[in-house]
Design a protein around this motif. Structure first.
Motif, PDB file in Angstrom:
ATOM      1  N   GLY A  38       0.808  -1.213   0.000  1.00  0.00           N
ATOM      2  CA  GLY A  38       0.000   0.000   0.000  1.00  0.00           C
ATOM      3  C   GLY A  38       0.836   1.255   0.000  1.00  0.00           C
ATOM      4  O   GLY A  38       0.353   2.323  -0.343  1.00  0.00           O
ATOM      5  N   ALA A  39       2.134   1.125   0.406  1.00  0.00           N
ATOM      6  CA  ALA A  39       2.967   2.316   0.479  1.00  0.00           C
ATOM      7  C   ALA A  39       3.473   2.703  -0.906  1.00  0.00           C
ATOM      8  O   ALA A  39       3.851   1.851  -1.689  1.00  0.00           O
ATOM      9  N   TYR A  40       3.439   3.989  -1.193  1.00  0.00           N
ATOM     10  CA  TYR A  40       3.923   4.438  -2.489  1.00  0.00           C
ATOM     11  C   TYR A  40       4.566   5.811  -2.381  1.00  0.00           C
ATOM     12  O   TYR A  40       4.397   6.517  -1.386  1.00  0.00           O
ATOM     13  N   ALA A  41       5.320   6.153  -3.411  1.00  0.00           N
ATOM     14  CA  ALA A  41       5.939   7.473  -3.487  1.00  0.00           C
ATOM     15  C   ALA A  41       5.109   8.303  -4.451  1.00  0.00           C
ATOM     16  O   ALA A  41       4.923   7.922  -5.602  1.00  0.00           O
ATOM     17  N   VAL A  42       4.586   9.415  -3.958  1.00  0.00           N
ATOM     18  CA  VAL A  42       3.768  10.286  -4.799  1.00  0.00           C
ATOM     19  C   VAL A  42       4.645  11.427  -5.305  1.00  0.00           C
ATOM     20  O   VAL A  42       5.345  12.071  -4.524  1.00  0.00           O
ATOM     21  N   VAL A  43       4.621  11.660  -6.598  1.00  0.00           N
ATOM     22  CA  VAL A  43       5.395  12.763  -7.165  1.00  0.00           C
ATOM     23  C   VAL A  43       4.439  13.918  -7.434  1.00  0.00           C
ATOM     24  O   VAL A  43       3.444  13.759  -8.146  1.00  0.00           O
ATOM     25  N   MET A  44       4.720  15.050  -6.785  1.00  0.00           N
ATOM     26  CA  MET A  44       3.850  16.217  -6.935  1.00  0.00           C
ATOM     27  C   MET A  44       4.615  17.372  -7.579  1.00  0.00           C
ATOM     28  O   MET A  44       5.764  17.639  -7.237  1.00  0.00           O
ATOM     29  N   VAL A  45       3.979  18.064  -8.512  1.00  0.00           N
ATOM     30  CA  VAL A  45       4.518  19.306  -9.039  1.00  0.00           C
ATOM     31  C   VAL A  45       3.470  20.364  -8.715  1.00  0.00           C
ATOM     32  O   VAL A  45       2.307  20.212  -9.085  1.00  0.00           O
ATOM     33  N   GLN A  46       3.903  21.404  -7.994  1.00  0.00           N
ATOM     34  CA  GLN A  46       2.954  22.354  -7.398  1.00  0.00           C
ATOM     35  C   GLN A  46       1.970  21.540  -6.562  1.00  0.00           C
ATOM     36  O   GLN A  46       2.406  20.739  -5.756  1.00  0.00           O
TER      37      GLN A  46
END
Lengths: 124, 347
Positions: A38-46
Protein backbone atom coordinates in the motif's frame (compact mmCIF):
# COMPACT_ATOMS: atom_id res chain seq x y z
CA UNK A 1 -25.96 -46.01 14.56
CA UNK A 2 -26.16 -43.14 16.96
CA UNK A 3 -22.42 -43.14 17.61
CA UNK A 4 -21.61 -43.28 13.87
CA UNK A 5 -23.83 -40.27 13.26
CA UNK A 6 -22.04 -38.46 16.01
CA UNK A 7 -18.69 -39.36 14.46
CA UNK A 8 -19.65 -38.04 11.01
CA UNK A 9 -20.82 -34.84 12.64
CA UNK A 10 -17.47 -34.57 14.36
CA UNK A 11 -15.63 -35.12 11.05
CA UNK A 12 -17.79 -32.50 9.37
CA UNK A 13 -17.10 -30.12 12.25
CA UNK A 14 -13.40 -30.67 11.88
CA UNK A 15 -13.62 -30.09 8.11
CA UNK A 16 -15.58 -26.91 8.71
CA UNK A 17 -13.04 -25.69 11.26
CA UNK A 18 -10.16 -26.50 8.91
CA UNK A 19 -11.82 -24.69 6.02
CA UNK A 20 -12.54 -21.63 8.16
CA UNK A 21 -9.00 -21.60 9.52
CA UNK A 22 -7.59 -21.75 5.97
CA UNK A 23 -9.92 -19.00 4.83
CA UNK A 24 -9.00 -16.85 7.82
CA UNK A 25 -5.28 -17.32 7.35
CA UNK A 26 -5.68 -16.74 3.62
CA UNK A 27 -7.51 -13.47 4.24
CA UNK A 28 -4.92 -12.41 6.80
CA UNK A 29 -2.11 -13.00 4.31
CA UNK A 30 -3.96 -11.14 1.55
CA UNK A 31 -4.74 -8.17 3.80
CA UNK A 32 -1.21 -8.07 5.20
CA UNK A 33 0.40 -8.12 1.77
CA UNK A 34 -2.09 -5.53 0.64
CA UNK A 35 -0.96 -3.32 3.52
CA UNK A 36 2.67 -3.78 2.62
CA UNK A 37 2.23 -2.91 -1.03
CA UNK A 38 0.00 0.00 0.00
CA UNK A 39 2.97 2.32 0.48
CA UNK A 40 3.92 4.44 -2.49
CA UNK A 41 5.94 7.47 -3.49
CA UNK A 42 3.77 10.29 -4.80
CA UNK A 43 5.39 12.76 -7.17
CA UNK A 44 3.85 16.22 -6.93
CA UNK A 45 4.52 19.31 -9.04
CA UNK A 46 2.95 22.35 -7.40
CA UNK A 47 -0.21 20.81 -5.97
CA UNK A 48 -0.74 18.37 -8.80
CA UNK A 49 0.10 14.68 -8.53
CA UNK A 50 1.98 13.68 -11.68
CA UNK A 51 2.93 10.11 -10.80
CA UNK A 52 2.99 7.49 -8.07
CA UNK A 53 5.21 4.46 -7.66
CA UNK A 54 4.79 1.48 -5.33
CA UNK A 55 7.51 1.27 -2.68
CA UNK A 56 7.20 -2.53 -2.89
CA UNK A 57 8.82 -2.59 -6.33
CA UNK A 58 12.50 -1.68 -6.59
CA UNK A 59 13.36 0.52 -9.55
CA UNK A 60 14.79 3.74 -10.97
CA UNK A 61 12.42 6.21 -12.60
CA UNK A 62 12.74 9.43 -14.60
CA UNK A 63 10.15 11.87 -13.32
CA UNK A 64 8.73 15.24 -14.33
CA UNK A 65 9.78 14.82 -17.96
CA UNK A 66 13.33 13.97 -16.97
CA UNK A 67 14.24 16.87 -14.65
CA UNK A 68 14.65 14.41 -11.78
CA UNK A 69 15.31 10.74 -11.20
CA UNK A 70 14.23 8.68 -8.19
CA UNK A 71 15.32 5.30 -6.93
CA UNK A 72 13.07 2.95 -4.96
CA UNK A 73 14.69 0.18 -2.95
CA UNK A 74 13.64 -1.88 0.09
CA UNK A 75 10.52 0.19 0.66
CA UNK A 76 12.42 3.49 0.61
CA UNK A 77 12.80 6.22 -1.98
CA UNK A 78 15.51 8.79 -2.71
CA UNK A 79 16.39 11.33 -5.37
CA UNK A 80 19.44 10.31 -7.38
CA UNK A 81 19.52 12.89 -10.17
CA UNK A 82 18.20 16.43 -10.41
CA UNK A 83 18.55 19.26 -12.88
CA UNK A 84 19.01 21.95 -10.24
CA UNK A 85 22.00 23.96 -9.03
CA UNK A 86 22.31 22.91 -5.39
CA UNK A 87 21.23 19.23 -5.35
CA UNK A 88 19.79 19.62 -1.85
CA UNK A 89 17.14 17.10 -2.80
CA UNK A 90 19.74 14.44 -3.53
CA UNK A 91 21.48 15.11 -0.22
CA UNK A 92 18.26 14.46 1.68
CA UNK A 93 18.85 10.74 1.16
CA UNK A 94 16.31 7.98 1.69
CA UNK A 95 12.83 8.54 3.09
CA UNK A 96 10.28 5.92 4.13
CA UNK A 97 8.03 7.33 6.86
CA UNK A 98 4.44 8.41 6.23
CA UNK A 99 4.21 11.99 4.93
CA UNK A 100 8.00 12.35 4.75
CA UNK A 101 9.01 14.24 1.63
CA UNK A 102 11.94 15.09 -0.56
CA UNK A 103 11.73 18.51 -2.11
CA UNK A 104 13.40 19.91 -5.19
CA UNK A 105 12.55 23.59 -4.91
CA UNK A 106 14.02 24.78 -8.24
CA UNK A 107 11.83 22.28 -10.10
CA UNK A 108 8.88 22.88 -7.77
CA UNK A 109 8.70 19.17 -7.25
CA UNK A 110 8.22 16.99 -4.22
CA UNK A 111 8.18 13.25 -3.58
CA UNK A 112 5.97 12.23 -0.67
CA UNK A 113 5.60 8.85 1.04
CA UNK A 114 1.96 7.84 1.48
CA UNK A 115 -0.02 4.77 2.46
CA UNK A 116 2.42 3.19 4.92
CA UNK A 117 1.37 1.49 8.15
CA UNK A 118 3.20 4.16 10.18
CA UNK A 119 1.34 5.83 12.96
CA UNK A 120 3.27 9.10 12.58
CA UNK A 121 1.61 12.20 11.23
CA UNK A 122 4.90 14.10 10.90
CA UNK A 123 8.58 13.25 10.92
CA UNK A 124 11.08 15.98 11.77
CA UNK B 1 -30.15 -29.97 8.96
CA UNK B 2 -31.19 -27.15 11.22
CA UNK B 3 -27.97 -27.72 13.13
CA UNK B 4 -25.87 -27.30 10.00
CA UNK B 5 -27.61 -24.07 9.08
CA UNK B 6 -27.09 -22.77 12.56
CA UNK B 7 -23.42 -23.73 12.47
CA UNK B 8 -22.95 -22.23 9.05
CA UNK B 9 -24.52 -19.00 10.23
CA UNK B 10 -22.33 -18.94 13.33
CA UNK B 11 -19.25 -19.60 11.20
CA UNK B 12 -20.15 -16.85 8.80
CA UNK B 13 -20.41 -14.40 11.68
CA UNK B 14 -17.07 -15.57 13.06
CA UNK B 15 -15.45 -15.20 9.65
CA UNK B 16 -16.84 -11.71 9.29
CA UNK B 17 -15.48 -10.75 12.70
CA UNK B 18 -12.08 -12.14 11.74
CA UNK B 19 -12.00 -10.09 8.55
CA UNK B 20 -13.06 -6.93 10.37
CA UNK B 21 -10.41 -7.55 13.02
CA UNK B 22 -7.72 -8.05 10.37
CA UNK B 23 -8.51 -4.82 8.60
CA UNK B 24 -9.20 -2.91 11.79
CA UNK B 25 -5.88 -1.11 11.96
CA UNK B 26 -6.40 0.03 8.39
CA UNK B 27 -9.95 1.17 9.10
CA UNK B 28 -9.08 3.35 12.05
CA UNK B 29 -6.17 5.00 10.32
CA UNK B 30 -8.29 5.55 7.25
CA UNK B 31 -11.17 7.06 9.22
CA UNK B 32 -9.90 10.60 8.96
CA UNK B 33 -9.45 11.67 5.39
CA UNK B 34 -6.62 14.16 5.43
CA UNK B 35 -6.64 17.16 3.12
CA UNK B 36 -3.22 18.53 2.21
CA UNK B 37 -2.07 21.65 0.45
CA UNK B 38 1.54 22.43 -0.45
CA UNK B 39 3.02 25.92 -0.51
CA UNK B 40 5.96 26.86 -2.77
CA UNK B 41 8.50 28.25 -2.25
CA UNK B 42 8.26 30.40 0.83
CA UNK B 43 11.19 30.80 3.22
CA UNK B 44 13.39 28.70 0.95
CA UNK B 45 11.46 25.59 1.92
CA UNK B 46 8.22 23.78 1.30
CA UNK B 47 5.16 24.22 3.48
CA UNK B 48 2.20 21.92 3.90
CA UNK B 49 -1.17 22.55 5.48
CA UNK B 50 -2.99 19.37 6.47
CA UNK B 51 -6.48 19.02 7.85
CA UNK B 52 -7.45 16.15 10.17
CA UNK B 53 -10.68 17.97 10.94
CA UNK B 54 -13.07 16.10 8.63
CA UNK B 55 -14.03 19.43 7.09
CA UNK B 56 -15.31 19.81 3.55
CA UNK B 57 -12.80 20.13 0.76
CA UNK B 58 -14.06 23.58 -0.30
CA UNK B 59 -13.72 24.80 3.26
CA UNK B 60 -10.17 23.45 3.47
CA UNK B 61 -9.21 24.98 0.14
CA UNK B 62 -10.52 28.34 1.29
CA UNK B 63 -8.45 28.11 4.48
CA UNK B 64 -5.38 27.03 2.50
CA UNK B 65 -5.79 30.04 0.19
CA UNK B 66 -5.95 32.39 3.19
CA UNK B 67 -2.88 30.79 4.78
CA UNK B 68 -1.10 31.15 1.46
CA UNK B 69 -1.81 34.89 1.47
CA UNK B 70 -0.35 35.23 4.98
CA UNK B 71 2.75 33.19 4.16
CA UNK B 72 3.37 35.06 0.93
CA UNK B 73 3.05 38.40 2.74
CA UNK B 74 5.62 37.38 5.38
CA UNK B 75 7.89 35.69 2.90
CA UNK B 76 8.14 38.92 0.94
CA UNK B 77 8.62 41.13 4.00
CA UNK B 78 11.42 38.93 5.38
CA UNK B 79 13.15 38.11 2.08
CA UNK B 80 16.80 39.27 2.17
CA UNK B 81 17.67 38.30 -1.42
CA UNK B 82 14.84 39.87 -3.43
CA UNK B 83 12.85 43.09 -3.34
CA UNK B 84 9.25 43.38 -4.47
CA UNK B 85 7.38 46.15 -6.18
CA UNK B 86 5.44 48.50 -3.95
CA UNK B 87 7.02 47.42 -0.67
CA UNK B 88 10.17 47.83 1.37
CA UNK B 89 11.37 44.62 2.98
CA UNK B 90 14.43 43.39 4.88
CA UNK B 91 16.38 43.34 1.64
CA UNK B 92 15.60 47.05 1.17
CA UNK B 93 16.62 47.86 4.75
CA UNK B 94 19.91 45.98 4.23
CA UNK B 95 20.60 47.58 0.86
CA UNK B 96 19.94 51.06 2.22
CA UNK B 97 21.91 50.44 5.44
CA UNK B 98 22.63 53.79 7.05
CA UNK B 99 19.32 55.32 5.95
CA UNK B 100 15.94 55.19 7.65
CA UNK B 101 13.59 53.07 5.51
CA UNK B 102 9.81 53.39 5.72
CA UNK B 103 8.42 49.87 6.06
CA UNK B 104 5.15 47.99 6.58
CA UNK B 105 3.98 48.13 10.24
CA UNK B 106 4.08 44.30 10.21
CA UNK B 107 7.84 44.41 9.61
CA UNK B 108 8.29 46.82 12.54
CA UNK B 109 6.31 44.38 14.74
CA UNK B 110 8.53 41.52 13.57
CA UNK B 111 11.78 43.34 14.30
CA UNK B 112 10.50 44.33 17.74
CA UNK B 113 9.64 40.69 18.46
CA UNK B 114 13.07 39.62 17.18
CA UNK B 115 14.65 42.11 19.58
CA UNK B 116 12.67 40.64 22.49
CA UNK B 117 13.83 37.17 21.48
CA UNK B 118 17.42 38.37 21.22
CA UNK B 119 17.25 39.71 24.76
CA UNK B 120 15.47 36.59 26.08
CA UNK B 121 18.14 34.29 24.56
CA UNK B 122 21.04 36.56 25.60
CA UNK B 123 21.88 37.15 21.96
CA UNK B 124 22.03 33.47 20.95
CA UNK B 125 19.16 34.06 18.51
CA UNK B 126 19.95 37.34 16.84
CA UNK B 127 18.64 38.47 13.44
CA UNK B 128 21.29 41.21 13.33
CA UNK B 129 24.00 38.59 12.61
CA UNK B 130 23.44 39.12 8.89
CA UNK B 131 27.01 40.23 8.12
CA UNK B 132 28.42 36.95 9.49
CA UNK B 133 25.66 34.72 8.12
CA UNK B 134 26.18 36.19 4.66
CA UNK B 135 29.78 34.94 4.60
CA UNK B 136 28.65 31.44 5.56
CA UNK B 137 25.86 31.52 3.01
CA UNK B 138 28.21 32.55 0.20
CA UNK B 139 30.71 29.87 1.25
CA UNK B 140 28.04 27.16 1.27
CA UNK B 141 26.59 27.89 -2.16
CA UNK B 142 29.95 28.37 -3.91
CA UNK B 143 30.73 25.91 -6.68
CA UNK B 144 33.43 24.54 -4.42
CA UNK B 145 32.16 25.14 -0.86
CA UNK B 146 34.73 26.47 1.60
CA UNK B 147 35.04 27.60 5.20
CA UNK B 148 35.15 31.41 5.49
CA UNK B 149 38.46 32.82 6.73
CA UNK B 150 38.55 33.51 10.45
CA UNK B 151 39.71 37.13 10.01
CA UNK B 152 36.85 37.78 7.58
CA UNK B 153 34.36 36.38 10.10
CA UNK B 154 35.87 38.48 12.92
CA UNK B 155 35.73 41.58 10.75
CA UNK B 156 32.08 40.87 9.82
CA UNK B 157 31.21 40.30 13.49
CA UNK B 158 32.10 43.93 14.20
CA UNK B 159 29.02 44.87 12.20
CA UNK B 160 26.51 42.80 14.18
CA UNK B 161 24.36 43.42 17.24
CA UNK B 162 20.90 44.80 17.93
CA UNK B 163 22.31 48.15 19.06
CA UNK B 164 22.88 48.81 15.34
CA UNK B 165 19.15 48.49 14.64
CA UNK B 166 17.09 51.63 15.08
CA UNK B 167 13.33 51.12 15.31
CA UNK B 168 11.28 54.31 14.98
CA UNK B 169 7.70 53.29 15.59
CA UNK B 170 6.13 56.72 15.24
CA UNK B 171 7.83 57.32 11.88
CA UNK B 172 7.36 53.66 10.87
CA UNK B 173 10.99 53.30 9.86
CA UNK B 174 13.86 50.90 10.35
CA UNK B 175 17.48 51.98 10.12
CA UNK B 176 20.73 50.12 10.35
CA UNK B 177 23.19 52.59 11.86
CA UNK B 178 26.16 50.65 10.44
CA UNK B 179 26.39 50.53 6.64
CA UNK B 180 27.98 47.07 6.75
CA UNK B 181 25.37 45.59 9.07
CA UNK B 182 22.48 43.50 7.78
CA UNK B 183 19.44 41.64 9.06
CA UNK B 184 18.79 37.94 8.44
CA UNK B 185 15.44 36.57 9.64
CA UNK B 186 16.34 32.93 8.92
CA UNK B 187 16.27 31.82 12.56
CA UNK B 188 12.85 33.26 13.28
CA UNK B 189 10.93 34.04 10.09
CA UNK B 190 9.31 30.67 9.43
CA UNK B 191 8.06 30.23 12.98
CA UNK B 192 6.80 33.79 13.21
CA UNK B 193 4.94 33.49 9.90
CA UNK B 194 3.47 30.11 10.87
CA UNK B 195 2.16 31.68 14.08
CA UNK B 196 0.52 34.52 12.11
CA UNK B 197 -1.17 31.94 9.87
CA UNK B 198 -2.28 29.96 12.94
CA UNK B 199 -3.70 33.16 14.45
CA UNK B 200 -5.84 33.66 11.37
CA UNK B 201 -7.11 30.06 11.43
CA UNK B 202 -7.81 30.17 15.19
CA UNK B 203 -9.87 33.32 14.76
CA UNK B 204 -12.01 31.43 12.27
CA UNK B 205 -12.45 28.64 14.82
CA UNK B 206 -10.40 26.15 12.79
CA UNK B 207 -9.09 23.14 14.72
CA UNK B 208 -7.55 19.81 13.72
CA UNK B 209 -5.02 21.35 11.35
CA UNK B 210 -1.24 21.02 11.14
CA UNK B 211 0.90 23.62 9.38
CA UNK B 212 4.42 22.45 8.61
CA UNK B 213 6.87 25.06 7.33
CA UNK B 214 10.09 23.18 6.68
CA UNK B 215 10.32 21.40 10.02
CA UNK B 216 8.45 24.07 11.91
CA UNK B 217 5.07 22.63 12.83
CA UNK B 218 2.11 24.45 14.34
CA UNK B 219 -0.85 22.30 15.42
CA UNK B 220 -4.32 23.75 15.82
CA UNK B 221 -6.25 21.72 18.41
CA UNK B 222 -6.24 17.95 18.02
CA UNK B 223 -7.58 15.67 15.29
CA UNK B 224 -11.28 15.20 14.64
CA UNK B 225 -11.36 12.02 16.77
CA UNK B 226 -9.68 14.03 19.57
CA UNK B 227 -6.46 12.05 19.27
CA UNK B 228 -3.19 14.03 19.29
CA UNK B 229 -0.81 14.41 16.36
CA UNK B 230 2.12 12.02 16.38
CA UNK B 231 5.51 13.52 15.58
CA UNK B 232 8.58 11.38 14.99
CA UNK B 233 11.94 13.04 15.67
CA UNK B 234 14.70 11.48 13.58
CA UNK B 235 17.90 10.02 14.96
CA UNK B 236 20.60 12.49 13.83
CA UNK B 237 23.19 9.74 13.48
CA UNK B 238 20.89 7.72 11.26
CA UNK B 239 18.19 10.01 9.87
CA UNK B 240 16.42 7.02 8.32
CA UNK B 241 15.39 5.95 11.84
CA UNK B 242 13.53 7.73 14.60
CA UNK B 243 14.99 8.60 17.99
CA UNK B 244 11.69 9.40 19.70
CA UNK B 245 8.05 10.22 19.15
CA UNK B 246 5.85 12.90 20.67
CA UNK B 247 2.06 13.06 20.95
CA UNK B 248 1.12 16.70 20.60
CA UNK B 249 -1.95 18.89 20.26
CA UNK B 250 -2.59 22.61 20.12
CA UNK B 251 1.08 23.63 20.21
CA UNK B 252 4.17 24.06 18.08
CA UNK B 253 7.07 21.71 17.61
CA UNK B 254 10.26 22.97 16.01
CA UNK B 255 13.34 20.84 15.45
CA UNK B 256 16.80 21.89 14.34
CA UNK B 257 19.15 19.10 13.36
CA UNK B 258 22.66 19.15 11.97
CA UNK B 259 21.51 16.50 9.45
CA UNK B 260 19.06 18.90 7.80
CA UNK B 261 20.91 21.73 6.15
CA UNK B 262 24.64 21.45 5.94
CA UNK B 263 27.54 21.53 3.54
CA UNK B 264 30.72 19.53 3.48
CA UNK B 265 34.33 20.71 3.17
CA UNK B 266 37.14 18.12 3.21
CA UNK B 267 34.76 15.53 4.60
CA UNK B 268 33.74 17.71 7.54
CA UNK B 269 30.13 18.69 7.94
CA UNK B 270 29.16 22.33 8.57
CA UNK B 271 25.56 22.89 9.67
CA UNK B 272 23.57 26.04 9.01
CA UNK B 273 23.24 27.30 12.59
CA UNK B 274 26.08 29.67 13.39
CA UNK B 275 27.11 30.31 17.00
CA UNK B 276 27.69 34.04 17.52
CA UNK B 277 30.35 33.30 20.14
CA UNK B 278 32.61 31.21 17.90
CA UNK B 279 31.28 32.47 14.52
CA UNK B 280 31.38 28.79 13.54
CA UNK B 281 28.56 26.24 13.17
CA UNK B 282 27.23 25.27 16.58
CA UNK B 283 28.33 21.81 17.70
CA UNK B 284 26.93 21.19 21.19
CA UNK B 285 24.10 18.97 19.91
CA UNK B 286 23.02 17.09 16.81
CA UNK B 287 19.34 17.89 17.29
CA UNK B 288 17.26 20.21 19.45
CA UNK B 289 13.46 20.43 19.57
CA UNK B 290 11.31 22.98 21.33
CA UNK B 291 7.64 22.42 22.12
CA UNK B 292 5.45 25.34 23.19
CA UNK B 293 2.32 27.12 22.04
CA UNK B 294 3.80 30.02 20.05
CA UNK B 295 5.63 28.90 16.94
CA UNK B 296 7.73 32.08 16.74
CA UNK B 297 9.00 31.50 20.28
CA UNK B 298 9.66 27.82 19.51
CA UNK B 299 11.65 28.74 16.39
CA UNK B 300 13.75 31.34 18.22
CA UNK B 301 14.44 29.05 21.19
CA UNK B 302 15.46 26.10 18.99
CA UNK B 303 18.22 28.16 17.38
CA UNK B 304 19.25 29.59 20.76
CA UNK B 305 19.40 26.19 22.48
CA UNK B 306 21.46 24.80 19.61
CA UNK B 307 24.09 27.46 20.41
CA UNK B 308 24.09 27.07 24.23
CA UNK B 309 25.50 24.38 26.48
CA UNK B 310 22.93 22.10 28.10
CA UNK B 311 23.03 23.71 31.55
CA UNK B 312 22.37 27.22 30.25
CA UNK B 313 19.73 25.98 27.83
CA UNK B 314 17.97 23.93 30.48
CA UNK B 315 17.95 26.93 32.83
CA UNK B 316 16.49 29.12 30.08
CA UNK B 317 13.70 26.64 29.25
CA UNK B 318 12.93 26.06 32.95
CA UNK B 319 12.50 29.79 33.46
CA UNK B 320 9.70 29.89 30.87
CA UNK B 321 6.11 28.84 31.41
CA UNK B 322 4.73 26.15 29.09
CA UNK B 323 7.94 25.55 27.18
CA UNK B 324 9.62 22.14 26.82
CA UNK B 325 12.65 20.91 24.92
CA UNK B 326 14.49 17.78 23.81
CA UNK B 327 18.27 17.69 23.31
CA UNK B 328 20.09 14.96 21.39
CA UNK B 329 23.89 14.68 21.61
CA UNK B 330 26.35 13.30 19.08
CA UNK B 331 26.59 10.08 21.14
CA UNK B 332 22.78 9.69 20.79
CA UNK B 333 22.06 10.45 24.42
CA UNK B 334 18.78 12.27 24.95
CA UNK B 335 17.57 14.66 27.66
CA UNK B 336 14.21 16.37 27.86
CA UNK B 337 12.26 18.60 30.21
CA UNK B 338 9.65 17.19 32.58
CA UNK B 339 6.63 18.61 30.81
CA UNK B 340 7.11 16.01 28.07
CA UNK B 341 6.96 13.01 30.43
CA UNK B 342 3.47 11.94 29.41
CA UNK B 343 3.77 12.59 25.66
CA UNK B 344 7.24 11.33 24.78
CA UNK B 345 8.32 7.80 23.91
CA UNK B 346 11.91 6.97 23.11
CA UNK B 347 12.25 4.57 20.18
Amino acid sequence: MDSRKRRTTLVRDLVLIAVLLCLGIGLLVVLRSHNRTGAYAVVMVQNREIARYSLAVDGVYDINGGTNKIEIKDGRVRMIEAACPNHLCIRQGWIRFENQSIVCLPNRLSVIVRGTDDSYDYVL
Amino acid sequence: MKNIIRRAAASAVLLLMLVVLCSCSKLTSGLIKVHTHTFYPYFDTVGTLSSYALDKEEEFNQNAAEVNTVLEHWHRLLDIYNEYEGMSNLCTVNRLAGQAVKVDPDLIAFVKYAKDMCILTKGEMDISLGAVLRLWHEASIAEKPYVPAEEDLREAAKHTGFDLVEIDESAGTLRLTDELASLDAGALGKGYAAERAAELLSKKGVTGYGLNLGGNIRFLGSKADESPFTVGIRDPLNPEELALTLNLADCSCVTSGDYERYFTVDGRRYCHIIDKDTLMPASYFTSVSVICKDSGLADALTTALFCMNFEDGFALISSLEGVDAVWIWIDSSIRYTMGLDSVISLV
